[in-house]
Structure formats: C-alpha cells, structure tokens
Design a protein around this motif. Structure first.
Motif, PDB file in Angstrom:
ATOM      1  N   MET A  61       0.885  -1.070   0.063  1.00  0.00           N
ATOM      2  CA  MET A  61      -0.010  -0.032   0.012  1.00  0.00           C
ATOM      3  C   MET A  61       0.879   1.238  -0.087  1.00  0.00           C
ATOM      4  N   GLN A  62       0.640   2.097  -0.678  1.00  0.00           N
ATOM      5  CA  GLN A  62       1.267   3.511  -1.024  1.00  0.00           C
ATOM      6  C   GLN A  62       0.384   4.567  -0.146  1.00  0.00           C
ATOM      7  N   ILE A  63       1.162   5.337   0.706  1.00  0.00           N
ATOM      8  CA  ILE A  63       0.458   6.355   1.305  1.00  0.00           C
ATOM      9  C   ILE A  63       1.017   7.789   1.009  1.00  0.00           C
ATOM     10  N   GLU A  64       0.012   8.732   0.457  1.00  0.00           N
ATOM     11  CA  GLU A  64       0.722  10.030  -0.174  1.00  0.00           C
ATOM     12  C   GLU A  64      -0.189  10.943   0.434  1.00  0.00           C
ATOM     13  N   ALA A  65       0.636  12.271   0.601  1.00  0.00           N
ATOM     14  CA  ALA A  65       0.032  13.553   0.887  1.00  0.00           C
ATOM     15  C   ALA A  65      -0.793  13.555   2.092  1.00  0.00           C
ATOM     16  N   VAL A  66      -0.170  13.123   3.200  1.00  0.00           N
ATOM     17  CA  VAL A  66      -0.873  13.118   4.474  1.00  0.00           C
ATOM     18  C   VAL A  66      -0.806  14.355   5.189  1.00  0.00           C
ATOM     19  N   ARG A  67      -1.742  14.910   5.444  1.00  0.00           N
ATOM     20  CA  ARG A  67      -1.710  16.366   6.168  1.00  0.00           C
ATOM     21  C   ARG A  67      -3.043  16.670   7.101  1.00  0.00           C
ATOM     22  N   VAL A  68      -2.502  17.168   8.298  1.00  0.00           N
ATOM     23  CA  VAL A  68      -3.693  17.384   9.381  1.00  0.00           C
ATOM     24  C   VAL A  68      -3.554  19.069   9.557  1.00  0.00           C
ATOM     25  N   ASP A  69      -4.550  19.691   9.317  1.00  0.00           N
ATOM     26  CA  ASP A  69      -4.529  21.147   9.749  1.00  0.00           C
ATOM     27  C   ASP A  69      -3.762  21.436  11.120  1.00  0.00           C
ATOM     28  N   GLU A  70      -3.104  22.472  10.965  1.00  0.00           N
ATOM     29  CA  GLU A  70      -2.379  22.947  12.134  1.00  0.00           C
ATOM     30  C   GLU A  70      -3.097  23.091  13.240  1.00  0.00           C
ATOM     31  N   THR A  71      -4.369  23.618  13.219  1.00  0.00           N
ATOM     32  CA  THR A  71      -5.228  23.795  14.500  1.00  0.00           C
ATOM     33  C   THR A  71      -5.897  22.443  15.173  1.00  0.00           C
ATOM     34  N   LEU A  72      -5.635  21.446  14.262  1.00  0.00           N
ATOM     35  CA  LEU A  72      -6.173  19.907  14.718  1.00  0.00           C
ATOM     36  C   LEU A  72      -5.135  18.830  15.097  1.00  0.00           C
ATOM     37  N   ARG A  73      -3.712  19.466  15.057  1.00  0.00           N
ATOM     38  CA  ARG A  73      -2.728  18.586  15.500  1.00  0.00           C
ATOM     39  C   ARG A  73      -2.517  18.340  16.948  1.00  0.00           C
ATOM     40  N   GLY A  74      -2.275  17.081  17.315  1.00  0.00           N
ATOM     41  CA  GLY A  74      -1.887  16.968  18.664  1.00  0.00           C
ATOM     42  C   GLY A  74      -2.827  16.244  19.432  1.00  0.00           C
ATOM     43  N   ILE A  75      -4.018  15.824  18.631  1.00  0.00           N
ATOM     44  CA  ILE A  75      -5.304  15.399  19.333  1.00  0.00           C
ATOM     45  C   ILE A  75      -5.535  14.089  18.924  1.00  0.00           C
ATOM     46  N   GLY A  76      -4.482  13.559  18.085  1.00  0.00           N
ATOM     47  CA  GLY A  76      -4.661  11.971  17.468  1.00  0.00           C
ATOM     48  C   GLY A  76      -5.331  11.881  16.514  1.00  0.00           C
ATOM     49  N   LEU A  77      -5.702  12.850  15.687  1.00  0.00           N
ATOM     50  CA  LEU A  77      -6.376  12.498  14.398  1.00  0.00           C
ATOM     51  C   LEU A  77      -5.156  11.857  13.411  1.00  0.00           C
ATOM     52  N   GLY A  78      -4.264  12.499  13.255  1.00  0.00           N
ATOM     53  CA  GLY A  78      -3.106  11.912  12.116  1.00  0.00           C
ATOM     54  C   GLY A  78      -2.835  10.414  12.636  1.00  0.00           C
ATOM     55  N   SER A  79      -2.862  10.084  13.909  1.00  0.00           N
ATOM     56  CA  SER A  79      -2.534   8.617  14.195  1.00  0.00           C
ATOM     57  C   SER A  79      -3.691   7.766  13.989  1.00  0.00           C
ATOM     58  N   VAL A 103       3.478  -1.260   3.732  1.00  0.00           N
ATOM     59  CA  VAL A 103       2.781   0.097   3.721  1.00  0.00           C
ATOM     60  C   VAL A 103       4.001   0.845   3.479  1.00  0.00           C
ATOM     61  N   GLN A 104       4.135   1.703   2.431  1.00  0.00           N
ATOM     62  CA  GLN A 104       5.164   2.873   2.436  1.00  0.00           C
ATOM     63  C   GLN A 104       4.775   4.173   1.995  1.00  0.00           C
ATOM     64  N   LEU A 105       5.395   5.059   2.416  1.00  0.00           N
ATOM     65  CA  LEU A 105       4.974   6.454   2.039  1.00  0.00           C
ATOM     66  C   LEU A 105       6.266   7.469   1.778  1.00  0.00           C
ATOM     67  N   TRP A 112      -5.853   3.408  10.925  1.00  0.00           N
ATOM     68  CA  TRP A 112      -7.206   2.929  10.034  1.00  0.00           C
ATOM     69  C   TRP A 112      -6.454   2.664   8.553  1.00  0.00           C
ATOM     70  N   ALA A 113      -5.329   3.048   8.019  1.00  0.00           N
ATOM     71  CA  ALA A 113      -4.871   3.079   6.592  1.00  0.00           C
ATOM     72  C   ALA A 113      -4.113   1.805   6.927  1.00  0.00           C
ATOM     73  N   VAL A 114      -3.163   1.443   7.867  1.00  0.00           N
ATOM     74  CA  VAL A 114      -2.364   0.255   8.100  1.00  0.00           C
ATOM     75  C   VAL A 114      -3.337  -1.038   8.284  1.00  0.00           C
ATOM     76  N   GLU A 115      -4.421  -0.655   8.956  1.00  0.00           N
ATOM     77  CA  GLU A 115      -5.360  -1.746   9.026  1.00  0.00           C
ATOM     78  C   GLU A 115      -6.210  -2.297   7.793  1.00  0.00           C
ATOM     79  N   GLU A 116      -6.406  -1.082   6.989  1.00  0.00           N
ATOM     80  CA  GLU A 116      -6.960  -1.439   5.783  1.00  0.00           C
ATOM     81  C   GLU A 116      -5.955  -2.201   4.862  1.00  0.00           C
ATOM     82  N   ALA A 117      -4.761  -1.843   4.685  1.00  0.00           N
ATOM     83  CA  ALA A 117      -3.913  -2.209   4.209  1.00  0.00           C
ATOM     84  C   ALA A 117      -3.773  -3.856   4.427  1.00  0.00           C
TER      85      ALA A 117
END
Length: 69
Positions: A1-19, A37-39, A24-29
């Motif tokens: 699986m290839q993951i590209e262009a991952v971004r979380v808005d600055e105002t939403l960082r640090g609350i676990g959204l990116g993790s 899984v590579q990026l 989810w992506a790794v489990e889906e893979a």
C-alpha cells in the motif's frame, strides 16, 4: 500500500487525528492483504518524520527529483 499527501490542519494537530488516520490505513492495508505500507515525506518536514517514526515506520530510501523548465 502506498500512502501519499498526508496532512492534518495545524489547528487539529496533537489530538490524535493523524495517528488515527494512519492506524486505519495500516489496518485497511492488512485487511486487503498488503504485505507492505510505504510512504514518502519531504526532507523539509522533520516533525512529520518523527510522527512516522513513532508509528513504527523506518526510513529506507532517499528520493531524487529533477526540476524541468
């Protein structure tokens, strides 16, 4: 699986959204039978690199670009 262009808005960082998105992506893979899984991540994004390190990703390649006029 290839993951590209991952971004979380600055105002939403640090609350676990990116993790959560990456888990989810790794489990889906896994669910789909992927063996890897590579990026890619820009060298100018050290915070992103630390994030991927925390998730267990290991840096393995160097990328190269050639800008054309």
């Amino acid at each position: 699986m290839q993951i590209e262009a991952v971004r979380v808005d600055e105002t939403l960082r640090g609350i676990g959204l990116g993790s959560a998105m990456m888990r989810w992506a790794v489990e889906e893979a896994r669910r789909r039978g992927a063996a890897l899984v590579q990026l890619t991540s820009d060298n100018a994004r050290p915070d992103a690199h630390r994030f991927y390190d925390r998730l267990g990703f290991v840096q393995s390649h160097a990328g190269f670009k050639l800008l054309l006029d």
